[in-house]
Write a protein that holds these residues in place. Structure first.
Motif, short mmCIF file in Angstrom:
data_model
loop_
_atom_site.label_atom_id
_atom_site.label_comp_id
_atom_site.label_asym_id
_atom_site.label_seq_id
_atom_site.Cartn_x
_atom_site.Cartn_y
_atom_site.Cartn_z
N ARG A 1 0.83 -1.21 0.00
CA ARG A 1 0.00 0.00 0.00
C ARG A 1 0.86 1.26 0.00
O ARG A 1 0.55 2.24 -0.68
N ALA A 2 1.93 1.23 0.77
CA ALA A 2 2.81 2.42 0.81
C ALA A 2 3.49 2.62 -0.55
O ALA A 2 3.65 3.75 -1.02
N ASP B 1 2.24 1.63 -3.51
CA ASP B 1 1.23 2.08 -4.46
C ASP B 1 0.89 3.56 -4.26
O ASP B 1 0.58 4.27 -5.21
N GLU B 2 0.97 3.98 -3.01
CA GLU B 2 0.62 5.37 -2.70
C GLU B 2 1.73 6.33 -3.14
O GLU B 2 1.46 7.38 -3.72
N GLY C 1 5.52 4.97 5.74
CA GLY C 1 4.35 4.57 4.95
C GLY C 1 3.98 3.13 5.20
O GLY C 1 2.81 2.77 5.37
N HIS D 1 0.52 1.79 6.98
CA HIS D 1 -0.47 0.95 6.31
C HIS D 1 -0.59 -0.43 6.94
O HIS D 1 -1.66 -1.03 6.90
N ASP E 1 -5.36 9.44 7.26
CA ASP E 1 -4.68 10.74 7.40
C ASP E 1 -4.43 11.06 8.88
O ASP E 1 -3.36 11.57 9.24
N ARG F 1 -1.55 8.94 10.01
CA ARG F 1 -0.28 9.48 9.50
C ARG F 1 0.16 10.65 10.39
O ARG F 1 1.32 10.75 10.78
#
Ligand code: NAP
Length: 275
Positions: free
Chosen positions: A117-118, A120-121, A245, A249, A266, A269
């Motif tokens: 996920r990190a 892909d982000e 990241g 995730h 968010d 984070r």
């Protein structure tokens, strides 16, 4: 949350490790509970290895709604689970425990999902049939190897202890030259060692010269600032992904299982970054 808090109905989750005082998970998960107005609290439990089984059972018997698992318990905790996910079976380690409501506990590993996920982000890259260099072959590297296999990547692995590299992919000699040559042929280079954790210099072992716009550099070491290796990669034009990241995730994936609620990513984070 209204005062007085916590109350008799406040639910709790937490992280078990030894030591665990350095963990960023309490501030990340408590930020998530606050953002959603959930009457939950997340605590850190220092559990010595000899108390692991009794502590896990005791915490869940006392109503714990979910546990994160960190060093050194990720492997040993599997013996405390009544069932484990295919990710745990493949990786050989669990980082998330979920009470199933009937007294049983499921072990999962969300590190692989967090890693992807990190990626892909921050720097999406098509890995199908492409070469990836992973440096490191420890516990986190095993989760990453599982994640990369799921994306169809061809994994090349360099590790100080060579035998561990060969267990995860095509071994690459753990020398700077050999790693530079391999990195030049890869779309993604991952530092999955602890090299770079406590230094402001680029670890001399890690490849830099071969990195550039066509190669994503991903450092799973997490620090508030980019690691020196990631800074050097960015200076050469490489897209970069940092370890915060992945931490975020993997935690978000655990949060979703404990609460049955979409994680407020968010807020989580922000919880990882002290003001
Ligand atoms: P681990 O199982 O102890 O593995 C450590 C790895 O680093 C091994 O490959 C080891 O090589 C290598 N290494 C250690 N010191 C070295 C040195 N001086 N020179 C060369 N290689 C060295 O630890 P882990 O759980 O995989 O964690 C590795 C790193 O990832 C840590 O920094 C950890 O904080 C980080 N991490 C981040 C996340 C995240 O969410 N971002 C998640 C998990 C871990 P040998 O096999 O030769 O010992």
């Amino acid at each position: 949350m209204q005062e007085p808090w916590p109350t008799a109905s406040t639910r709790f989750a937490g992280v078990i490790g030894w030591p665990v005082g350095h963990s960023l998970s309490p501030s990340m998960h408590n930020a998530a509970f606050r953002a959603l107005g959930l009457d939950w609290a997340y605590l850190a439990f220092p559990i010595a290895p000899e108390h692991l089984e009794s502590a896990v059972r005791g915490l869940f018997d006392a109503g714990c709604s979910g546990l994160s698992v960190t060093i050194p318990h990720k492997q040993a905790v599997i013996a405390c689970c009544d069932e484990v996910t295919p990710a745990v079976e493949a990786i050989g380690a669990a980082n998330t425990l979920v009470p199933l409501g009937d007294g049983r506990v499921r072990g999962d590993n969300t590190d692989a999902e967090g890693f992807l996920r990190a990626l892909d982000e921050a720097a999406p890259v098509d890995l199908q049939g492409r070469d990836v260099l992973m440096i490191g072959a420890g516990g986190a590297a095993r989760a990453i190897a599982f994640a990369l296999a799921g994306r169809g990547a061809r994994l090349r692995v360099a590790n100080r202890t060579t035998a561990r590299a060969a267990a995860l992919g095509d071994p690459v000699e753990f020398t700077r030259d050999a790693m530079e040559r391999a990195a030049a042929e890869c779309v993604l280079v991952v530092n999955a060692t602890s090299l770079g954790m406590g230094t402001d210099e680029v670890p001399p072992e890690l490849p830099v010269d071969s990195l550039g716009p066509g190669t994503v550099a991903y450092d799973i070491v997490y620090r508030q600032e980019p690691t020196p290796w990631l800074r050097a990669a960015a200076d050469r034009g490489a897209p970069t992904v940092d370890g915060l990241g992945m931490l975020l995730h993997q935690g978000a994936a655990a949060f979703a299982q404990w609460t049955g609620t979409e994680p407020p990513v968010d807020a989580m984070r922000a919880g990882l970054t002290p003001r």
